[in-house]
Design a protein around this motif. Structure first.
Motif, PDB file in Angstrom:
ATOM      1  N   PRO A   1       0.813  -1.222   0.000  1.00  9.22           N
ATOM      2  CA  PRO A   1       0.000   0.000   0.000  1.00  9.22           C
ATOM      3  C   PRO A   1       0.850   1.277   0.000  1.00  9.22           C
ATOM      4  O   PRO A   1       0.504   2.260  -0.652  1.00  9.22           O
ATOM      5  N   GLN A   2       1.969   1.250   0.708  1.00 11.45           N
ATOM      6  CA  GLN A   2       2.839   2.425   0.754  1.00 11.45           C
ATOM      7  C   GLN A   2       3.400   2.738  -0.632  1.00 11.45           C
ATOM      8  O   GLN A   2       3.551   3.900  -0.998  1.00 11.45           O
ATOM      9  N   GLU A   3       3.718   1.693  -1.389  1.00 13.33           N
ATOM     10  CA  GLU A   3       4.258   1.898  -2.729  1.00 13.33           C
ATOM     11  C   GLU A   3       3.196   2.489  -3.659  1.00 13.33           C
ATOM     12  O   GLU A   3       3.474   3.394  -4.437  1.00 13.33           O
ATOM     13  N   ARG A   4       1.967   1.986  -3.550  1.00 18.79           N
ATOM     14  CA  ARG A   4       0.873   2.547  -4.352  1.00 18.79           C
ATOM     15  C   ARG A   4       0.637   4.015  -3.992  1.00 18.79           C
ATOM     16  O   ARG A   4       0.453   4.857  -4.860  1.00 18.79           O
ATOM     17  N   GLN A   5       0.638   4.314  -2.688  1.00 16.31           N
ATOM     18  CA  GLN A   5       0.418   5.688  -2.242  1.00 16.31           C
ATOM     19  C   GLN A   5       1.515   6.608  -2.751  1.00 16.31           C
ATOM     20  O   GLN A   5       1.251   7.733  -3.172  1.00 16.31           O
ATOM     21  N   ARG A   6       2.743   6.140  -2.700  1.00 16.29           N
ATOM     22  CA  ARG A   6       3.854   6.966  -3.179  1.00 16.29           C
ATOM     23  C   ARG A   6       3.718   7.245  -4.674  1.00 16.29           C
ATOM     24  O   ARG A   6       3.955   8.365  -5.127  1.00 16.29           O
TER      25      ARG A   6
END
Length: 73
Positions: free
Chosen positions: A36-41
């Motif tokens: 999820p952090q990668e998608r958000q970034r």
């Protein structure tokens, strides 16, 4: 003396034709299983004001600032 550069027409010759579909499917699996952090970034990087905010406060804070709470009427 040999040329250190690969000829344009032969640039993809080292990739075997039978491997291509497998490589493509592996890439698709990786895209679906991102953290999820990668998608958000990535979402934040696509929106310029969010990216600028991220330079000062970090990507997690920038994502929360711009996309975290959706205000609806």
């Amino acid at each position: 003396f040999s040329d250190p550069f690969i000829n344009r027409r032969r640039a993809n010759d080292f990739i075997q034709a039978g491997m291509r579909p497998g490589i493509i499917s592996q890439e698709r699996i990786r895209e679906r299983s991102k953290m999820p952090q990668e998608r958000q970034r990535e979402i934040c990087e696509d929106y310029y004001p969010c990216e600028l905010y991220a330079f000062h406060h970090g990507y997690a804070a920038a994502y929360r600032h711009y996309f975290g709470t959706r205000r609806t009427k």
